[in-house]
Design an enzyme around this catalytic site. Structure first.
Site, PDB file in Angstrom:
ATOM      1  N   SER A 149       5.639  13.833  27.110  1.00 37.80           N
ATOM      2  CA  SER A 149       6.660  13.838  26.074  1.00 37.80           C
ATOM      3  C   SER A 149       7.521  15.073  26.266  1.00 37.80           C
ATOM      4  O   SER A 149       7.105  16.043  26.912  1.00 37.80           O
ATOM      5  CB  SER A 149       5.995  13.888  24.693  1.00 37.80           C
ATOM      6  OG  SER A 149       6.928  14.230  23.686  1.00 37.80           O
ATOM      7  N   TYR A 162       0.272  18.718  18.639  1.00 33.94           N
ATOM      8  CA  TYR A 162       0.814  17.736  19.579  1.00 33.94           C
ATOM      9  C   TYR A 162       1.425  18.449  20.788  1.00 33.94           C
ATOM     10  O   TYR A 162       1.214  18.030  21.934  1.00 33.94           O
ATOM     11  CB  TYR A 162       1.861  16.876  18.878  1.00 33.94           C
ATOM     12  CG  TYR A 162       2.401  15.735  19.714  1.00 33.94           C
ATOM     13  CD1 TYR A 162       1.573  14.700  20.134  1.00 33.94           C
ATOM     14  CD2 TYR A 162       3.750  15.684  20.076  1.00 33.94           C
ATOM     15  CE1 TYR A 162       2.062  13.645  20.897  1.00 33.94           C
ATOM     16  CE2 TYR A 162       4.252  14.630  20.820  1.00 33.94           C
ATOM     17  CZ  TYR A 162       3.408  13.614  21.235  1.00 33.94           C
ATOM     18  OH  TYR A 162       3.894  12.576  21.997  1.00 33.94           O
TER      19      TYR A 162
END
Length: 254
Positions: A149, A162
Protein backbone atom coordinates in the site's frame (compact mmCIF):
# COMPACT_ATOMS: atom_id res chain seq x y z
CA UNK A 1 -2.24 -19.72 -29.39
CA UNK A 2 -0.99 -20.31 -25.84
CA UNK A 3 -1.40 -17.54 -23.30
CA UNK A 4 1.63 -16.18 -21.48
CA UNK A 5 1.02 -18.21 -18.30
CA UNK A 6 -0.15 -21.47 -19.88
CA UNK A 7 1.30 -24.42 -17.98
CA UNK A 8 2.04 -22.41 -14.84
CA UNK A 9 0.44 -22.43 -11.39
CA UNK A 10 -0.33 -19.35 -9.30
CA UNK A 11 -1.28 -19.21 -5.63
CA UNK A 12 -3.25 -16.14 -4.51
CA UNK A 13 -3.89 -15.47 -0.83
CA UNK A 14 -6.90 -13.48 0.28
CA UNK A 15 -8.65 -14.72 -2.85
CA UNK A 16 -12.19 -14.67 -1.47
CA UNK A 17 -12.85 -11.01 -2.35
CA UNK A 18 -11.50 -7.73 -3.66
CA UNK A 19 -8.01 -7.60 -5.13
CA UNK A 20 -7.37 -11.30 -4.51
CA UNK A 21 -10.45 -12.44 -6.42
CA UNK A 22 -9.79 -10.01 -9.27
CA UNK A 23 -6.15 -11.14 -9.48
CA UNK A 24 -7.14 -14.81 -9.59
CA UNK A 25 -9.52 -14.12 -12.48
CA UNK A 26 -6.85 -12.14 -14.34
CA UNK A 27 -4.13 -14.78 -13.97
CA UNK A 28 -6.56 -17.51 -15.03
CA UNK A 29 -7.39 -15.50 -18.15
CA UNK A 30 -3.66 -15.49 -18.95
CA UNK A 31 -3.64 -19.28 -18.77
CA UNK A 32 -2.44 -20.04 -15.24
CA UNK A 33 -4.03 -22.67 -13.04
CA UNK A 34 -4.99 -20.73 -9.93
CA UNK A 35 -5.02 -21.83 -6.30
CA UNK A 36 -7.49 -19.74 -4.30
CA UNK A 37 -6.48 -19.44 -0.64
CA UNK A 38 -8.59 -17.76 2.07
CA UNK A 39 -10.74 -18.53 5.10
CA UNK A 40 -14.16 -18.12 3.46
CA UNK A 41 -14.66 -21.38 1.60
CA UNK A 42 -18.07 -20.49 0.21
CA UNK A 43 -16.66 -17.40 -1.51
CA UNK A 44 -13.75 -19.41 -2.89
CA UNK A 45 -16.06 -22.06 -4.31
CA UNK A 46 -18.13 -19.42 -6.08
CA UNK A 47 -15.00 -17.90 -7.61
CA UNK A 48 -13.62 -21.29 -8.62
CA UNK A 49 -16.88 -22.11 -10.39
CA UNK A 50 -16.74 -18.78 -12.22
CA UNK A 51 -13.14 -19.38 -13.36
CA UNK A 52 -13.86 -22.92 -14.52
CA UNK A 53 -17.00 -21.86 -16.36
CA UNK A 54 -14.78 -19.45 -18.31
CA UNK A 55 -12.46 -22.34 -19.25
CA UNK A 56 -9.85 -21.94 -16.51
CA UNK A 57 -8.63 -24.20 -13.72
CA UNK A 58 -8.99 -23.35 -10.04
CA UNK A 59 -8.29 -25.08 -6.74
CA UNK A 60 -10.05 -24.07 -3.51
CA UNK A 61 -7.84 -24.09 -0.41
CA UNK A 62 -9.50 -23.05 2.84
CA UNK A 63 -6.77 -21.76 5.14
CA UNK A 64 -5.89 -19.02 7.61
CA UNK A 65 -2.39 -18.02 6.56
CA UNK A 66 -1.79 -16.28 9.89
CA UNK A 67 -1.48 -19.84 11.25
CA UNK A 68 1.89 -21.22 10.14
CA UNK A 69 0.70 -24.82 9.89
CA UNK A 70 -2.27 -23.80 7.75
CA UNK A 71 -0.08 -21.63 5.50
CA UNK A 72 2.35 -24.47 4.98
CA UNK A 73 -0.52 -26.91 4.44
CA UNK A 74 -2.04 -24.65 1.80
CA UNK A 75 1.17 -24.66 -0.23
CA UNK A 76 1.42 -28.44 0.13
CA UNK A 77 -2.11 -28.87 -1.20
CA UNK A 78 -1.31 -26.76 -4.25
CA UNK A 79 1.86 -28.66 -5.11
CA UNK A 80 0.17 -32.00 -4.46
CA UNK A 81 -2.62 -31.10 -6.89
CA UNK A 82 -0.61 -29.43 -9.66
CA UNK A 83 2.93 -30.72 -9.10
CA UNK A 84 4.43 -27.24 -9.21
CA UNK A 85 4.16 -23.60 -8.17
CA UNK A 86 5.34 -20.72 -10.38
CA UNK A 87 3.72 -17.60 -8.96
CA UNK A 88 2.88 -16.45 -5.43
CA UNK A 89 0.69 -13.41 -4.90
CA UNK A 90 0.66 -12.39 -1.23
CA UNK A 91 -2.53 -10.38 -1.14
CA UNK A 92 -4.25 -11.31 2.14
CA UNK A 93 -4.46 -8.33 4.44
CA UNK A 94 -6.41 -6.31 6.98
CA UNK A 95 -6.71 -2.52 7.19
CA UNK A 96 -7.69 -1.39 10.68
CA UNK A 97 -7.23 2.30 11.39
CA UNK A 98 -7.36 4.39 14.52
CA UNK A 99 -5.19 5.78 17.33
CA UNK A 100 -2.36 3.63 18.64
CA UNK A 101 -3.38 4.36 22.22
CA UNK A 102 -6.88 3.27 23.16
CA UNK A 103 -7.61 1.04 20.18
CA UNK A 104 -8.49 -2.65 20.44
CA UNK A 105 -5.17 -4.47 20.94
CA UNK A 106 -6.63 -7.72 19.64
CA UNK A 107 -7.45 -6.03 16.33
CA UNK A 108 -3.84 -4.84 16.03
CA UNK A 109 -2.59 -8.36 16.81
CA UNK A 110 -4.79 -9.84 14.11
CA UNK A 111 -3.72 -7.26 11.52
CA UNK A 112 -0.03 -7.81 12.26
CA UNK A 113 -0.52 -11.58 12.11
CA UNK A 114 -2.21 -11.49 8.70
CA UNK A 115 -0.24 -8.68 7.04
CA UNK A 116 3.22 -9.74 8.20
CA UNK A 117 3.33 -13.22 9.68
CA UNK A 118 0.98 -14.70 7.11
CA UNK A 119 3.03 -13.27 4.27
CA UNK A 120 6.21 -14.69 5.82
CA UNK A 121 4.76 -18.14 6.48
CA UNK A 122 3.35 -18.51 2.96
CA UNK A 123 6.51 -17.21 1.31
CA UNK A 124 8.79 -19.54 3.27
CA UNK A 125 6.64 -22.54 2.40
CA UNK A 126 6.44 -21.58 -1.28
CA UNK A 127 10.08 -20.70 -1.89
CA UNK A 128 11.51 -24.20 -2.52
CA UNK A 129 8.83 -24.80 -5.16
CA UNK A 130 9.32 -21.38 -6.76
CA UNK A 131 13.07 -21.99 -6.98
CA UNK A 132 12.40 -25.32 -8.66
CA UNK A 133 10.04 -23.65 -11.14
CA UNK A 134 12.69 -21.06 -11.96
CA UNK A 135 15.12 -23.85 -12.82
CA UNK A 136 12.81 -26.35 -14.52
CA UNK A 137 9.56 -24.58 -15.40
CA UNK A 138 8.21 -23.68 -18.83
CA UNK A 139 9.10 -20.00 -18.40
CA UNK A 140 12.40 -20.52 -16.53
CA UNK A 141 11.32 -17.86 -14.05
CA UNK A 142 9.11 -17.63 -10.97
CA UNK A 143 7.41 -14.64 -9.35
CA UNK A 144 6.51 -13.35 -5.92
CA UNK A 145 4.25 -10.29 -5.89
CA UNK A 146 3.50 -8.77 -2.50
CA UNK A 147 0.50 -6.44 -2.38
CA UNK A 148 1.35 -3.56 -0.09
CA UNK A 149 0.00 0.00 0.00
CA UNK A 150 1.07 3.60 -0.24
CA UNK A 151 0.90 3.32 3.56
CA UNK A 152 4.20 1.49 3.17
CA UNK A 153 5.82 4.72 1.97
CA UNK A 154 4.06 7.54 3.80
CA UNK A 155 2.63 7.82 7.29
CA UNK A 156 -0.67 9.47 8.20
CA UNK A 157 -2.57 10.20 11.38
CA UNK A 158 -4.56 7.17 12.47
CA UNK A 159 -2.66 4.79 10.19
CA UNK A 160 0.13 3.97 12.68
CA UNK A 161 -0.17 0.21 13.08
CA UNK A 162 -1.28 -0.27 9.48
CA UNK A 163 1.80 1.77 8.47
CA UNK A 164 3.89 -0.56 10.62
CA UNK A 165 2.71 -3.62 8.70
CA UNK A 166 3.03 -2.11 5.24
CA UNK A 167 6.48 -0.62 5.88
CA UNK A 168 7.38 -4.14 6.99
CA UNK A 169 6.02 -5.69 3.79
CA UNK A 170 8.06 -3.27 1.69
CA UNK A 171 11.27 -3.88 3.63
CA UNK A 172 10.84 -7.65 3.53
CA UNK A 173 10.16 -7.56 -0.21
CA UNK A 174 13.30 -5.57 -1.00
CA UNK A 175 15.47 -7.80 1.17
CA UNK A 176 14.08 -10.95 -0.46
CA UNK A 177 14.43 -9.42 -3.93
CA UNK A 178 18.15 -8.94 -3.35
CA UNK A 179 18.50 -12.43 -1.87
CA UNK A 180 16.93 -14.10 -4.92
CA UNK A 181 18.11 -11.76 -7.67
CA UNK A 182 20.49 -14.30 -9.23
CA UNK A 183 18.14 -17.26 -8.95
CA UNK A 184 15.42 -16.19 -11.41
CA UNK A 185 12.75 -15.76 -8.74
CA UNK A 186 11.53 -12.21 -9.32
CA UNK A 187 10.28 -10.48 -6.19
CA UNK A 188 8.31 -7.27 -6.36
CA UNK A 189 5.93 -5.14 -4.34
CA UNK A 190 2.81 -3.53 -5.78
CA UNK A 191 1.69 -0.44 -3.88
CA UNK A 192 -1.83 0.81 -4.63
CA UNK A 193 -3.22 4.10 -3.45
CA UNK A 194 -6.89 4.43 -2.45
CA UNK A 195 -8.63 1.25 -3.57
CA UNK A 196 -12.28 0.76 -2.62
CA UNK A 197 -12.70 -2.88 -1.54
CA UNK A 198 -14.00 -4.80 1.47
CA UNK A 199 -10.67 -4.04 3.15
CA UNK A 200 -11.93 -0.58 4.10
CA UNK A 201 -15.21 -1.99 5.40
CA UNK A 202 -13.59 -3.54 8.47
CA UNK A 203 -13.42 -0.08 10.03
CA UNK A 204 -16.16 1.64 12.03
CA UNK A 205 -18.26 4.34 10.35
CA UNK A 206 -16.58 6.91 12.60
CA UNK A 207 -13.11 5.88 11.43
CA UNK A 208 -14.24 5.88 7.82
CA UNK A 209 -15.72 9.36 8.15
CA UNK A 210 -12.56 10.76 9.73
CA UNK A 211 -9.71 8.93 8.01
CA UNK A 212 -10.94 7.34 4.77
CA UNK A 213 -13.78 9.30 3.20
CA UNK A 214 -11.97 12.68 3.08
CA UNK A 215 -9.27 11.07 0.92
CA UNK A 216 -11.65 9.11 -1.29
CA UNK A 217 -13.69 12.25 -1.89
CA UNK A 218 -10.78 13.97 -3.65
CA UNK A 219 -9.76 11.25 -6.11
CA UNK A 220 -10.91 8.80 -8.75
CA UNK A 221 -10.84 5.69 -6.59
CA UNK A 222 -9.08 2.61 -7.99
CA UNK A 223 -10.85 -0.72 -8.39
CA UNK A 224 -9.70 -4.21 -7.55
CA UNK A 225 -9.45 -4.88 -11.29
CA UNK A 226 -6.98 -2.00 -11.69
CA UNK A 227 -4.67 -3.66 -9.19
CA UNK A 228 -5.15 -7.09 -10.76
CA UNK A 229 -4.02 -5.63 -14.09
CA UNK A 230 -0.86 -4.46 -12.34
CA UNK A 231 -0.18 -7.91 -10.91
CA UNK A 232 -0.64 -9.51 -14.32
CA UNK A 233 1.74 -6.97 -15.84
CA UNK A 234 4.41 -7.86 -13.28
CA UNK A 235 4.01 -11.61 -13.77
CA UNK A 236 3.74 -11.73 -17.57
CA UNK A 237 6.60 -9.35 -18.36
CA UNK A 238 9.65 -10.72 -20.24
CA UNK A 239 11.88 -13.05 -18.26
CA UNK A 240 14.91 -10.76 -18.01
CA UNK A 241 13.06 -7.65 -16.88
CA UNK A 242 12.76 -6.62 -13.25
CA UNK A 243 10.11 -4.61 -11.40
CA UNK A 244 11.09 -4.27 -7.77
CA UNK A 245 8.33 -1.79 -7.01
CA UNK A 246 5.19 -0.74 -8.87
CA UNK A 247 2.99 2.15 -7.78
CA UNK A 248 -0.60 2.37 -8.99
CA UNK A 249 -1.98 5.78 -8.11
CA UNK A 250 -5.43 7.29 -8.56
CA UNK A 251 -5.93 10.62 -10.27
CA UNK A 252 -7.38 13.70 -8.67
CA UNK A 253 -11.04 14.42 -9.39
CA UNK A 254 -11.80 17.37 -11.62
Amino acid sequence: MASKLTGTVALVTGASSGIGAATARELAEHGASVALVARRKDRLEELAAEIEKAGGTALVVEADIADRNQAEGAVEQVVERFGRLDTLVNNAGLMLLGPVVGADAEEWDRMIAVNLQGLLYTTRAALPHLLRAAEQGPRQVADIVNISSQAGRMASKGYGVYNLTKFGVNGFTESLRQELAQRHVRVGVLEPGAVETELVGHNTPEVRNELVDPVIGRIEVLTAEDIADGVAYMVTRPRRTAIGELWIMPTEQG
